[in-house]
Design a protein around this motif. Sequence first.
Motif, PDB file in Angstrom:
ATOM      1  N   MET A 136     -15.371   9.252   0.043  1.00 10.97           N
ATOM      2  CA  MET A 136     -15.756   7.874  -0.223  1.00 10.97           C
ATOM      3  C   MET A 136     -15.841   7.566  -1.712  1.00 10.97           C
ATOM      4  O   MET A 136     -15.791   6.421  -2.123  1.00 10.97           O
ATOM      5  N   LEU A 137     -16.063   8.598  -2.498  1.00 11.48           N
ATOM      6  CA  LEU A 137     -16.243   8.359  -3.927  1.00 11.48           C
ATOM      7  C   LEU A 137     -14.931   8.337  -4.689  1.00 11.48           C
ATOM      8  O   LEU A 137     -14.906   8.075  -5.883  1.00 11.48           O
ATOM      9  N   LEU A 142     -12.113   6.610  -5.860  1.00 12.95           N
ATOM     10  CA  LEU A 142     -11.634   5.240  -6.025  1.00 12.95           C
ATOM     11  C   LEU A 142     -10.336   5.241  -6.802  1.00 12.95           C
ATOM     12  O   LEU A 142     -10.066   6.113  -7.599  1.00 12.95           O
ATOM     13  N   PHE A 186     -21.328  -3.254  -0.263  1.00 15.26           N
ATOM     14  CA  PHE A 186     -20.932  -2.063   0.498  1.00 15.26           C
ATOM     15  C   PHE A 186     -20.042  -2.414   1.677  1.00 15.26           C
ATOM     16  O   PHE A 186     -19.192  -1.599   2.069  1.00 15.26           O
ATOM     17  N   VAL A 187     -20.214  -3.592   2.252  1.00 13.23           N
ATOM     18  CA  VAL A 187     -19.351  -4.017   3.347  1.00 13.23           C
ATOM     19  C   VAL A 187     -17.901  -4.121   2.871  1.00 13.23           C
ATOM     20  O   VAL A 187     -16.959  -3.850   3.617  1.00 13.23           O
ATOM     21  N   TRP A 218     -16.785  -2.581  -0.226  1.00 12.63           N
ATOM     22  CA  TRP A 218     -16.399  -1.364  -0.954  1.00 12.63           C
ATOM     23  C   TRP A 218     -16.030  -0.206  -0.037  1.00 12.63           C
ATOM     24  O   TRP A 218     -15.016   0.467  -0.233  1.00 12.63           O
ATOM     25  N   ILE A 219     -16.828   0.045   1.001  1.00 11.89           N
ATOM     26  CA  ILE A 219     -16.577   1.188   1.876  1.00 11.89           C
ATOM     27  C   ILE A 219     -15.259   1.055   2.630  1.00 11.89           C
ATOM     28  O   ILE A 219     -14.446   1.989   2.607  1.00 11.89           O
ATOM     29  N   PRO A 220     -14.964  -0.077   3.290  1.00 12.61           N
ATOM     30  CA  PRO A 220     -13.642  -0.184   3.947  1.00 12.61           C
ATOM     31  C   PRO A 220     -12.477  -0.120   2.958  1.00 12.61           C
ATOM     32  O   PRO A 220     -11.432   0.464   3.260  1.00 12.61           O
ATOM     33  N   THR A 252     -12.371   1.488   0.111  1.00  9.51           N
ATOM     34  CA  THR A 252     -12.200   2.894  -0.288  1.00  9.51           C
ATOM     35  C   THR A 252     -11.512   3.686   0.817  1.00  9.51           C
ATOM     36  O   THR A 252     -10.622   4.511   0.551  1.00  9.51           O
ATOM     37  N   TRP A 253     -11.901   3.433   2.058  1.00 12.11           N
ATOM     38  CA  TRP A 253     -11.307   4.146   3.195  1.00 12.11           C
ATOM     39  C   TRP A 253      -9.819   3.808   3.337  1.00 12.11           C
ATOM     40  O   TRP A 253      -9.005   4.671   3.655  1.00 12.11           O
ATOM     41  N   GLU A 282      -7.905   5.455   0.308  1.00 14.26           N
ATOM     42  CA  GLU A 282      -8.101   6.891   0.081  1.00 14.26           C
ATOM     43  C   GLU A 282      -6.847   7.716   0.366  1.00 14.26           C
ATOM     44  O   GLU A 282      -6.519   8.618  -0.433  1.00 14.26           O
TER      45      GLU A 282
END
Length: 233
Positions: free
Chosen positions: A1-2, A4, A72-73, A75-77, A79-80, A83
Amino acid sequence: MLALTTAAGIGLAIAGALITLAAIAGLALRQRTRETGPDIPDALKPGPSDAALETPLLIKLQGWSVVMLAFFVIWIPATWIFEPSTNLNQEDELKTLALDRGSHAAQLFSEANQLGVGCVRCHGPDLTGGIIQTGTTFAFPPNLTTVCGGASTGHAAIYSIDDIYQVISEGRNAMPSWSIRFEGALDDQQINDIVVYLVNLSSKNVPFKDNVCINADASAKALEHPGTNPRDP
């Protein structure tokens, strides 16, 4: 997740800077709008009411919670999603660096090429094979530009990429061991760089169907018929 992408990292840095500047500006404006009054020590001033203490703080915390949740809603998707491409780019970059180091390692050591190990000393200037004296006889180091072509009569057999690692690390016949684990001079990273370079070099000359380094079927076929060249009909 980190992990980027560069673009995502720059975007987050800009967003964080803007939020910080907005917070500083808000505090500065708030200080300027306060009315000046008597210079009374804080300890002598009357304390604020419970409503004055709790309500603004609660609203502020709720507001920041909404902002962080929205961040976060997104950023997380994001990043996924990015990735896999990020990992592929990093893998390509690592391979490119390994190929460069491996190509230098194959050449002779010099002031300009301090990564040089000197594979060309025995395997020929173009790594296409050489001849060296071993005592009163001669040895014929094999052609490294086709090392992934499998076992061949007349020199040490290579049935998979693991065999290349083993030969370099432990040595074979007239070739000495090069790994520090076997009293050699190279660490694992240096050996890996050389193997990556040799596999890439050999793959330019050996068809995929016969390449025991990158084709599991070709490797299995070579193991079934040791001592023969899998490219022979």
